[in-house]
Scaffold this motif. Structure first.
Motif, PDB file in Angstrom:
ATOM      1  N   GLU A  40      15.605   0.224   2.088  1.00 20.54           N
ATOM      2  CA  GLU A  40      16.450   1.342   1.651  1.00 20.54           C
ATOM      3  C   GLU A  40      15.638   2.507   1.113  1.00 20.54           C
ATOM      4  OE1 GLU A  40      19.352   0.194  -1.260  1.00 20.54           O
ATOM      5  OE2 GLU A  40      20.247  -1.301   0.079  1.00 20.54           O
ATOM      6  N   GLN A  41      14.603   2.197   0.331  1.00 19.36           N
ATOM      7  CA  GLN A  41      13.806   3.245  -0.297  1.00 19.36           C
ATOM      8  C   GLN A  41      12.601   3.651   0.549  1.00 19.36           C
ATOM      9  OE1 GLN A  41      12.994   2.469  -4.440  1.00 19.36           O
ATOM     10  NE2 GLN A  41      15.107   1.911  -4.846  1.00 19.36           N
ATOM     11  N   GLN A  42      12.555   3.166   1.782  1.00 18.18           N
ATOM     12  CA  GLN A  42      11.500   3.516   2.741  1.00 18.18           C
ATOM     13  C   GLN A  42      10.106   3.305   2.156  1.00 18.18           C
ATOM     14  OE1 GLN A  42      12.609   7.466   4.002  1.00 18.18           O
ATOM     15  NE2 GLN A  42      14.318   6.690   5.188  1.00 18.18           N
ATOM     16  N   LEU A  43       9.888   2.104   1.609  1.00 22.18           N
ATOM     17  CA  LEU A  43       8.595   1.766   1.011  1.00 22.18           C
ATOM     18  C   LEU A  43       7.605   1.206   2.027  1.00 22.18           C
ATOM     19  CD1 LEU A  43       9.854   0.121  -2.310  1.00 22.18           C
ATOM     20  CD2 LEU A  43       9.137   2.495  -1.912  1.00 22.18           C
ATOM     21  N   ILE A  44       8.046   1.096   3.279  1.00 26.09           N
ATOM     22  CA  ILE A  44       7.163   0.627   4.356  1.00 26.09           C
ATOM     23  C   ILE A  44       7.030   1.785   5.342  1.00 26.09           C
ATOM     24  CG2 ILE A  44       6.741  -1.192   6.056  1.00 26.09           C
ATOM     25  CD1 ILE A  44       9.018  -2.792   4.599  1.00 26.09           C
ATOM     26  N   PRO A  45       6.134   2.723   5.064  1.00 29.81           N
ATOM     27  CA  PRO A  45       6.026   3.910   5.901  1.00 29.81           C
ATOM     28  C   PRO A  45       5.546   3.597   7.326  1.00 29.81           C
ATOM     29  CG  PRO A  45       4.595   4.090   3.963  1.00 29.81           C
ATOM     30  CD  PRO A  45       5.206   2.738   3.946  1.00 29.81           C
ATOM     31  N   GLN A  46       5.876   4.485   8.224  1.00 28.40           N
ATOM     32  CA  GLN A  46       5.358   4.402   9.592  1.00 28.40           C
ATOM     33  C   GLN A  46       3.840   4.288   9.518  1.00 28.40           C
ATOM     34  OE1 GLN A  46       7.686   4.171  11.646  1.00 28.40           O
ATOM     35  NE2 GLN A  46       7.100   4.854  13.651  1.00 28.40           N
ATOM     36  N   GLY A  47       3.265   3.422  10.314  1.00 28.76           N
ATOM     37  CA  GLY A  47       1.817   3.255  10.322  1.00 28.76           C
ATOM     38  C   GLY A  47       1.320   2.128   9.429  1.00 28.76           C
ATOM     39  N   THR A  48       2.220   1.515   8.657  1.00 28.84           N
ATOM     40  CA  THR A  48       1.828   0.375   7.822  1.00 28.84           C
ATOM     41  C   THR A  48       1.360  -0.755   8.732  1.00 28.84           C
ATOM     42  OG1 THR A  48       3.408   0.972   6.109  1.00 28.84           O
ATOM     43  CG2 THR A  48       2.659  -1.321   6.127  1.00 28.84           C
ATOM     44  N   ILE A  49       0.236  -1.394   8.361  1.00 32.01           N
ATOM     45  CA  ILE A  49      -0.298  -2.473   9.195  1.00 32.01           C
ATOM     46  C   ILE A  49      -0.029  -3.857   8.613  1.00 32.01           C
ATOM     47  CG2 ILE A  49      -2.065  -1.035  10.268  1.00 32.01           C
ATOM     48  CD1 ILE A  49      -4.116  -2.396   8.357  1.00 32.01           C
ATOM     49  N   GLY A  50       0.292  -3.920   7.321  1.00 34.14           N
ATOM     50  CA  GLY A  50       0.535  -5.228   6.739  1.00 34.14           C
ATOM     51  C   GLY A  50       1.063  -5.173   5.329  1.00 34.14           C
ATOM     52  N   VAL A  51       1.484  -6.366   4.881  1.00 33.70           N
ATOM     53  CA  VAL A  51       2.043  -6.537   3.546  1.00 33.70           C
ATOM     54  C   VAL A  51       1.354  -7.728   2.898  1.00 33.70           C
ATOM     55  CG1 VAL A  51       4.123  -7.063   2.221  1.00 33.70           C
ATOM     56  CG2 VAL A  51       4.291  -5.656   4.289  1.00 33.70           C
TER      57      VAL A  51
END
Length: 129
Positions: A40-51
């Motif tokens: 919802e808060q868009q904390l995984i931006p485009q281009g993220t490679i991992g968590v």
């Protein structure tokens, strides 16, 4: 940085990794609802490679061992946010280590792996690029 009493999100722009730390007893609801917030808060931006899911200061509190299946089900239902990502699950508790090992068996559209240190998890995510 976004935080709640049970989790904190920190995004590293240079590494393109979302660091998510958990605290205390963690239920399946805590895991899925925290991801709902991240989406919802868009904390995984485009281009993220991992968590990196850091459970070093947390413990899984599941009603049954089969509750783990809800984690890959959730990831697969939200591939628009998680597709192609590497999920590192960091824990040192032998009891909790079984959860990421079992989740890995159901990976589809993303990768996951258990680790005992954040640094090892970070290296695994970064080795891909």
């Amino acid at each position: 940085m976004i935080s709640d009493e049970k989790f904190i999100y920190v995004y590293n722009n240079d590494e393109k990794i979302l660091y998510k730390s958990y605290f205390g007893n963690i239920t399946i609801y805590d895991i899925t609802s925290s991801w709902d917030i991240a989406i919802e808060q868009q904390l995984i931006p485009q281009g993220t490679i991992g968590v990196i899911n850091n459970f070093l200061e947390a413990r899984f509190d599941f009603n049954s061992l089969n509750d783990f299946k809800k984690i890959p089900e959730y990831y697969q239902q939200n591939l628009n946010a998680f597709s192609g990502l590497r999920f590192a699950i960091v824990t040192v508790s032998p009891k909790d280590m079984v959860v990421p090992v079992l989740v890995k068996e159901y990976d589809k559209g993303y990768e996951s792996r258990p680790f005992s240190t954040v640094e090892a998890a970070r290296q695994w995510i970064l080795e891909r690029f």
